[in-house]
Scaffold this motif. Structure first.
Motif, PDB file in Angstrom:
ATOM      1  N   TRP A 178       2.142   4.173   5.994  1.00 25.94           N
ATOM      2  CA  TRP A 178       2.087   5.637   6.265  1.00 25.94           C
ATOM      3  C   TRP A 178       2.484   6.281   5.055  1.00 25.94           C
ATOM      4  O   TRP A 178       3.464   5.810   4.239  1.00 25.94           O
ATOM      5  N   GLY A 179       1.881   7.570   4.915  1.00 20.50           N
ATOM      6  CA  GLY A 179       2.265   8.552   3.786  1.00 20.50           C
ATOM      7  C   GLY A 179       3.390   9.223   4.438  1.00 20.50           C
ATOM      8  O   GLY A 179       3.918   9.267   5.391  1.00 20.50           O
ATOM      9  N   GLN A 180       3.821  10.225   3.318  1.00 23.99           N
ATOM     10  CA  GLN A 180       5.175  10.853   3.551  1.00 23.99           C
ATOM     11  C   GLN A 180       4.675  12.242   4.343  1.00 23.99           C
ATOM     12  O   GLN A 180       5.583  12.930   4.968  1.00 23.99           O
ATOM     13  N   GLY A 181       3.529  12.707   4.435  1.00 23.82           N
ATOM     14  CA  GLY A 181       3.242  13.967   5.266  1.00 23.82           C
ATOM     15  C   GLY A 181       3.068  15.233   4.298  1.00 23.82           C
ATOM     16  O   GLY A 181       3.596  15.287   3.247  1.00 23.82           O
ATOM     17  N   LEU A 228      -8.612  24.208   5.004  1.00 26.16           N
ATOM     18  CA  LEU A 228      -8.035  23.596   4.037  1.00 26.16           C
ATOM     19  C   LEU A 228      -8.441  22.056   4.148  1.00 26.16           C
ATOM     20  O   LEU A 228      -9.108  21.597   4.930  1.00 26.16           O
ATOM     21  N   ARG A 229      -8.494  21.544   2.961  1.00 25.91           N
ATOM     22  CA  ARG A 229      -8.793  20.136   2.575  1.00 25.91           C
ATOM     23  C   ARG A 229      -7.747  19.105   2.387  1.00 25.91           C
ATOM     24  O   ARG A 229      -7.017  19.481   1.043  1.00 25.91           O
ATOM     25  N   LEU A 230      -7.484  18.271   3.094  1.00 30.79           N
ATOM     26  CA  LEU A 230      -6.325  17.372   2.853  1.00 30.79           C
ATOM     27  C   LEU A 230      -6.708  15.945   2.099  1.00 30.79           C
ATOM     28  O   LEU A 230      -7.941  15.680   2.394  1.00 30.79           O
ATOM     29  N   SER A 231      -6.047  15.491   1.192  1.00 30.13           N
ATOM     30  CA  SER A 231      -6.410  14.163   0.598  1.00 30.13           C
ATOM     31  C   SER A 231      -5.192  13.228   0.707  1.00 30.13           C
ATOM     32  O   SER A 231      -3.958  13.385   0.872  1.00 30.13           O
ATOM     33  N   CYS A 232      -5.569  12.073   0.762  1.00 31.42           N
ATOM     34  CA  CYS A 232      -4.691  10.919   0.876  1.00 31.42           C
ATOM     35  C   CYS A 232      -5.067  10.010  -0.182  1.00 31.42           C
ATOM     36  O   CYS A 232      -6.327   9.249   0.089  1.00 31.42           O
ATOM     37  N   ALA A 233      -4.373   9.837  -1.148  1.00 33.64           N
ATOM     38  CA  ALA A 233      -4.649   8.731  -2.240  1.00 33.64           C
ATOM     39  C   ALA A 233      -3.958   7.454  -1.895  1.00 33.64           C
ATOM     40  O   ALA A 233      -2.448   7.339  -1.695  1.00 33.64           O
ATOM     41  N   ALA A 234      -4.464   6.387  -1.879  1.00 38.30           N
ATOM     42  CA  ALA A 234      -4.162   5.041  -1.572  1.00 38.30           C
ATOM     43  C   ALA A 234      -4.047   4.254  -2.912  1.00 38.30           C
ATOM     44  O   ALA A 234      -4.718   4.461  -3.692  1.00 38.30           O
ATOM     45  N   SER A 235      -2.952   3.491  -3.121  1.00 41.49           N
ATOM     46  CA  SER A 235      -2.770   2.826  -4.104  1.00 41.49           C
ATOM     47  C   SER A 235      -2.309   1.494  -3.503  1.00 41.49           C
ATOM     48  O   SER A 235      -1.558   1.249  -2.539  1.00 41.49           O
ATOM     49  N   GLY A 236      -2.431   0.257  -4.382  1.00 38.24           N
ATOM     50  CA  GLY A 236      -2.098  -1.089  -3.978  1.00 38.24           C
ATOM     51  C   GLY A 236      -3.532  -1.920  -3.910  1.00 38.24           C
ATOM     52  O   GLY A 236      -4.306  -1.369  -3.682  1.00 38.24           O
ATOM     53  N   ARG A 237      -3.129  -3.340  -3.956  1.00 38.73           N
ATOM     54  CA  ARG A 237      -4.268  -4.095  -4.019  1.00 38.73           C
ATOM     55  C   ARG A 237      -4.742  -4.511  -2.640  1.00 38.73           C
ATOM     56  O   ARG A 237      -5.740  -5.173  -2.379  1.00 38.73           O
ATOM     57  N   VAL A 268       0.880  -1.135   0.149  1.00 41.57           N
ATOM     58  CA  VAL A 268       0.007  -0.194   0.186  1.00 41.57           C
ATOM     59  C   VAL A 268       0.736   1.234  -0.046  1.00 41.57           C
ATOM     60  O   VAL A 268       1.767   1.224   0.663  1.00 41.57           O
ATOM     61  N   GLN A 269       0.603   2.121  -0.900  1.00 43.54           N
ATOM     62  CA  GLN A 269       1.360   3.345  -0.996  1.00 43.54           C
ATOM     63  C   GLN A 269       0.134   4.721  -0.590  1.00 43.54           C
ATOM     64  O   GLN A 269      -0.702   4.643  -1.291  1.00 43.54           O
ATOM     65  N   LEU A 270       0.599   5.383   0.005  1.00 47.33           N
ATOM     66  CA  LEU A 270      -0.276   6.649   0.540  1.00 47.33           C
ATOM     67  C   LEU A 270       0.370   7.865   0.180  1.00 47.33           C
ATOM     68  O   LEU A 270       1.609   8.148   0.433  1.00 47.33           O
ATOM     69  N   GLN A 271      -0.298   8.798  -0.501  1.00 42.60           N
ATOM     70  CA  GLN A 271       0.246  10.019  -0.996  1.00 42.60           C
ATOM     71  C   GLN A 271      -0.634  11.224  -0.401  1.00 42.60           C
ATOM     72  O   GLN A 271      -1.911  11.264  -0.908  1.00 42.60           O
ATOM     73  N   ALA A 272      -0.228  11.940   0.446  1.00 41.05           N
ATOM     74  CA  ALA A 272      -0.940  12.921   1.199  1.00 41.05           C
ATOM     75  C   ALA A 272      -0.826  14.334   0.529  1.00 41.05           C
ATOM     76  O   ALA A 272       0.438  14.565  -0.169  1.00 41.05           O
ATOM     77  N   SER A 273      -1.789  14.934   0.327  1.00 44.54           N
ATOM     78  CA  SER A 273      -1.605  16.388  -0.595  1.00 44.54           C
ATOM     79  C   SER A 273      -2.797  17.356   0.143  1.00 44.54           C
ATOM     80  O   SER A 273      -3.751  16.995   0.698  1.00 44.54           O
ATOM     81  N   GLY A 274      -2.434  18.578  -0.244  1.00 38.87           N
ATOM     82  CA  GLY A 274      -3.435  19.526   0.340  1.00 38.87           C
ATOM     83  C   GLY A 274      -3.019  20.340   1.218  1.00 38.87           C
ATOM     84  O   GLY A 274      -3.614  21.440   1.670  1.00 38.87           O
TER      85      GLY A 274
END
Length: 127
Positions: free
Chosen positions: A117-120, A17-26, A1-7
């Motif tokens: 965990w995502g990168q922050g 503010l609106r933060l988003s966390c996009a998850a990838s992986g099965r 699982v990879q997590l990418q936080a943004s916003g």
């Protein structure tokens, strides 16, 4: 699982503010959470949501100001942050739990529950 936080970004007190966390992986993600860490402080639980959205949990410091939501079609979790305060300044991290379903709210608020965990993303609130 990879997590990418943004916003994240720099805003003034009272802004949103609106933060988003996009998850990838099965791997299936039973719960997603947001934590934050300010300089010189320990990582702090903010909010969490189960995969079906049936259960959410918030830290007392953000309840009624922050809202966590999930978009399963896009594998994304959002954190809507309103009425921001200077004390909300921190790096915000998203995290995923993949081991078991039906977490209770106590488990949802513990960093040890989460497996990935995502990168922050930095949030800075000026007064």
């Amino acid at each position: 699982v990879q997590l990418q936080a943004s916003g994240g970004g720099l805003v003034q007190a009272g802004d949103s503010l609106r933060l988003s966390c996009a998850a990838s992986g099965r791997t299936f993600r039973y719960a997603m959470g947001w934590f934050r860490q300010a300089p010189g402080k320990e990582r702090e639980f903010i909010a969490a949501i189960t995969y079906d959205g049936a259960t959410t949990n918030y830290a007392a410091s953000v309840k009624d100001r922050f809202t966590i939501s999930g978009d399963n079609a896009r594998s994304t979790v959002h954190l809507q942050m309103n009425s921001l305060r200077p004390e909300d300044t921190a790096v915000y991290y998203c995290a995923a739990h993949v081991r078991i379903a039906n977490l209770d709210v106590t488990a949802m608020s513990s960093a040890e529950t989460y497996d990935f965990w995502g990168q922050g993303t930095q949030v800075t609130v000026s007064s």
